[in-house]
Design a protein around this motif. Structure first.
Motif, mmCIF file in Angstrom:
data_model
loop_
_atom_site.group_PDB
_atom_site.id
_atom_site.type_symbol
_atom_site.label_atom_id
_atom_site.label_comp_id
_atom_site.label_asym_id
_atom_site.label_seq_id
_atom_site.Cartn_x
_atom_site.Cartn_y
_atom_site.Cartn_z
ATOM 1 N N SER A 1 0.849 -1.196 0.000
ATOM 2 C CA SER A 1 0.000 0.000 0.000
ATOM 3 C C SER A 1 0.876 1.234 0.000
ATOM 4 C CB SER A 1 -0.886 0.035 1.251
ATOM 5 O OG SER A 1 -1.597 -1.171 1.369
ATOM 6 N N LYS B 1 -3.119 5.101 1.933
ATOM 7 C CA LYS B 1 -4.374 4.352 2.003
ATOM 8 C C LYS B 1 -4.639 3.578 0.724
ATOM 9 C CE LYS B 1 -6.958 7.136 5.307
ATOM 10 N NZ LYS B 1 -7.919 8.227 5.447
ATOM 11 N N ASN B 2 -3.810 3.853 -0.273
ATOM 12 C CA ASN B 2 -4.028 3.257 -1.580
ATOM 13 C C ASN B 2 -3.379 1.881 -1.666
ATOM 14 O OD1 ASN B 2 -4.539 2.842 -4.250
ATOM 15 N ND2 ASN B 2 -2.903 4.229 -4.968
ATOM 16 N N GLU B 3 -4.207 0.841 -1.715
ATOM 17 C CA GLU B 3 -3.670 -0.516 -1.771
ATOM 18 C C GLU B 3 -3.408 -0.885 -3.226
ATOM 19 O OE1 GLU B 3 -6.028 -3.746 -0.139
ATOM 20 O OE2 GLU B 3 -4.210 -4.444 0.869
ATOM 21 N N VAL B 4 -2.111 -1.003 -3.569
ATOM 22 C CA VAL B 4 -1.733 -1.232 -4.960
ATOM 23 C C VAL B 4 -1.666 -2.719 -5.284
ATOM 24 C CG1 VAL B 4 0.016 -0.759 -6.703
ATOM 25 C CG2 VAL B 4 -0.461 0.940 -4.951
ATOM 26 N N THR C 1 -2.975 -6.379 -3.826
ATOM 27 C CA THR C 1 -3.941 -6.842 -2.833
ATOM 28 C C THR C 1 -3.724 -8.295 -2.426
ATOM 29 O OG1 THR C 1 -5.461 -7.324 -4.630
ATOM 30 C CG2 THR C 1 -5.723 -5.214 -3.523
#
Lengths: 240, 485
Positions: free
Chosen positions: A10, A13-16, A18
């Motif tokens: 991540s 907050k951006n989960e690149v 998963t």
């Protein structure tokens, strides 16, 4: 050779990424494709820890490189990487670009390092450029030198991060040719690219990524010829 | 490696220069039997520079007294020329053993140092321009006039008591003369013999008939508070001198010696030629100071910039504090703190040259650190990634990839800093480093020419900085070989 388990990454907050599980065997050529922002470059950069994973485990030659206190330089010596923007050292000559790391990191003797470098320059067809500086080269030449620089460390695996994306179209061919030669020699390779024709021709396995995970993977004939997942079908219909 | 060679050559020559001049500068120290006297040698006939047989010497009646004291003690005399203002701090910090500089024992001074018996009484006179000679016949006529005095001198105190007068305090007697001649001040309060020396050399100046009531001032020798032993020796010698009225004779002799100095011509070229050795020596020190300042400033600045970019908060904090304090305080203050403050507090005595080099080094390091930081941050992130991907460690990458590129990109800014240092190094003349500025001041007080010696110094500073800029331009072009397309 490389085993990835539950890899997550991540940025804030951006989960690149998963959650990625993948095993890459020795001598295998894996091509990663997918739309922009699907996380393929991040995945590749996690393999040599240029990006620190948020969660998950990565084994390289059966060593857990994601463990704390692991000396990552040790693994990087055996993992070559080629970047979209070449990143040659502008203040060093071509020969110095190739010999610097072998001499400093592997403590190869300068004479031996130069010998290896000259052989590689021969392979990429740029022997005559040994004493020039990177800025005097074209994009295609720069990328061939960048490949040679990575190979000078005699790595066990090569990672390619969109190696032809920053090139003028007429220069793409010369770089792909070098990569193809490398694949035929049995080098283990992980390639992130948008060159579908090349992926189909050279790849042993195609991985299609979207939304930070692997959507579909398999031999090129299967992924390109008969994609099973709708998102793969959608993507391929746009790029082919 | 090829691209680095000019730089190494540059560093090397700086170092060589450094080591050839240092011994010459800091020799003759550490002798038990040495007594050091401090004086402000711009005060003829008491103490002044004189060119004797082509060699610059400090002479005068006070020097004769100092010689006698040293002889009586069986010690070797060492003279330090220090601006009048800085004499008391120099004594306080133990850099000199005594002050013999026409100093008057005021109550204020007595609180900080001990004085000998007085050895001479001087009277004060008013000096002015020839055409105003009859305008100021008494102290009362000075109302509303502006008066020039030497900063920190007893005359400054006297002039303060003159009603309605406006005071202009300057560093040097030569500056008072210049102020008078240029009309910036109307009159000056000066010691009688000092004024006579000036008038003898400046036909446009004269001494008025005005007398200043209660202005006769004593002169005494100052020693560090509590140094009873030395004071005893001094008073013994003074008592002997007084018996033969010898001090008066010293002053007369010195006045004669000084008036023999009269300049044939104050032509700027004559001055330059006659005093070329002064300027040559000054250039040597200025170059040494600047070269050492830039070299050490470069190295310290690089370390500080790496601290600044470090992952450790403590190191970043140290770097930020260091640069902010050094950039936010005047270099003169730093110089005085290092030279006098450290000697006083920690009893570490740097020579004037060492203090000068330390100040210039740390001062420029703060500016260079910021320049390097910008340079390092300006290097493409991909360079770090590429080097790390080859297995190179962080430190190795910084050394062989990032820093060389950063230094190259900020070379013009570094050259600029070098030029700034050459100019700012003139400040060290304040503590008595014999640099170009110091020599210019010496020539001013010898020749009684107030402006020309400064113009010569300005020309020399300009030539040095101009040549340096050109050389750096050439170096820059050679370094940019790898940028050619």
């Amino acid at each position: 050779m490389i085993n990835v388990k539950g890899l997550k990454k991540s940025f804030g907050k951006n989960e690149v990424l998963t959650g990625i599980d993948v095993d890459i065997a020795k001598g295998e050529v894996v091509v990663v494709i997918g739309p922009s922002g699907s996380g393929k470059s991040t995945f590749l950069r996690c393999l040599n820890l240029l990006e620190q994973p948020t969660a998950g485990e990565i084994y390289f030659e059966d060593e857990l490189i994601t463990q704390r206190k692991y000396d990552i330089d040790n693994a990087r010596k055996k993992m070559g990487m080629v970047f979209q923007h070449f990143n040659l050292f502008p203040h060093k000559t071509i020969l110095q670009n190739l010999t610097l790391a072998p001499i400093k990191v592997k403590k190869t003797s300068p004479a031996e390092a130069e010998k290896i470098a000259m052989e590689l320059l021969h392979t990429v067809g740029l022997e005559d450029k040994r004493d020039t500086y990177p800025n005097q080269l074209s994009g295609g030449q720069k990328q061939r030198i960048a490949i040679a620089r990575a190979l000078a460390m005699q790595p066990h695996v090569m990672l390619f991060d969109e190696p032809t994306s920053a090139l003028d179209p007429e220069m793409v061919g010369e770089v792909l040719e070098v990569m193809q030669k490398l694949a035929h020699e049995g080098m283990t390779m992980v390639i992130v690219t948008h060159e579908m024709g090349f992926a189909r021709e050279v790849g042993d396995r195609i991985i299609f990524m979207d939304g930070g995970q692997i959507v579909e993977q398999g031999p090129p004939e299967q992924v390109f010829g008969a994609p099973s997942h709708p998102r793969t079908q959608d993507f391929l219909s746009k790029v082919l | 490696m090829k691209a680095l060679k000019p730089w190494f050559a540059c560093c090397l020559s700086m170092l060589m220069l450094f080591f050839t001049v240092i011994p010459l500068a800091s020799a003759a120290q550490d002798n038990q039997n040495v007594i050091t006297v401090g004086l402000s040698a711009d005060f003829p006939p008491y103490e002044f520079h004189k060119n004797i047989d082509g060699k610059d010497q400090i002479v005068g009646s006070d020097v004769e007294i100092a010689k006698r004291i040293a002889a009586d003690m069986g010690a070797t005399l060492q003279i330090q020329d220090i601006p009048f203002d800085s004499l008391l701090p120099a004594l306080d910090s133990g850099r000199i053993d005594m002050i013999i500089s026409g100093m008057t024992p005021t109550e204020e001074r007595r609180q900080n140092v001990d004085f000998s018996e007085s050895y001479y009484i001087s009277r004060q006179v008013i000096m002015t321009r020839v055409e105003d000679k009859d305008k100021y016949t008494s102290v009362d006529s000075l109302q509303g006039a502006s008066i020039g005095v030497q900063k920190g001198s007893i005359q400054e105190g006297i002039a303060k008591d003159i009603k309605g007068a406006k005071l202009t305090s300057v560093d040097r007697i030569a500056d008072i003369v210049l102020s008078l001649e240029s009309g910036r001040v109307d009159a000056a309060v000066m010691e009688g013999p000092v004024a006579e020396g000036q008038v003898a050399n400046h036909s446009d100046l004269a001494i008025t008939s005005a007398t200043i009531p209660d202005s006769d001032t004593e002169m005494a020798i100052a020693v560090k508070k509590g140094n009873v032993e030395l004071l005893g020796h001094i008073n013994g010698t003074l008592a002997q001198l007084k018996q033969g009225d010898q001090v008066k004779k010293f002053v007369q002799d010195a006045t004669a010696l000084n008036s023999g100095e009269q300049q044939k011509s104050n032509n700027i070229f004559t001055i330059f030629w006659d005093y070329r050795q002064y300027y040559a020596k000054g250039i040597q020190y200025t170059l040494l100071l600047s070269a050492a300042g830039v070299l050490f400033g470069f190295l310290i600045g690089l370390v500080i910039s790496l601290f600044r970019l470090s992952n450790m908060g403590v190191l970043r904090w140290i770097a930020v504090t260091y640069t902010e304090i050094l950039r936010g305080t005047p270099m003169l203050v730093q110089l005085l703190i290092i030279h006098y403050g450290i000697a006083q507090t920690f009893h570490i005595e740097f020579t004037v040259l060492e203090s000068g080099i330390i100040t210039l080094s740390i001062n420029s390091s703060a500016y260079l650190a910021e320049i390097f930081r910008a340079g390092i941050q300006g290097v493409d992130r991909g360079q770090m990634e590429a080097a790390r991907s080859l297995g190179m460690s962080h430190g190795m990458t910084m050394r062989s990839i990032i820093i060389p590129q950063a230094v190259k990109s900020v070379l013009p800014a570094i050259g600029n800093e070098f030029v700034v240092i050459i100019k700012e190094s003139s400040i060290v003349s304040f503590i008595g480093v014999a640099d170009l500025m110091f020599q210019a001041q010496a020539v001013r007080s010898i020749t009684y020419s107030a402006l020309n010696p400064l113009l010569i110094a300005a020309a020399i500073y300009f030539i040095m900085t101009f040549v340096l800029s050109k050389l750096l331009g050439m170096l820059e072009r050679r370094w940019s070989v790898s940028d050619k397309r």
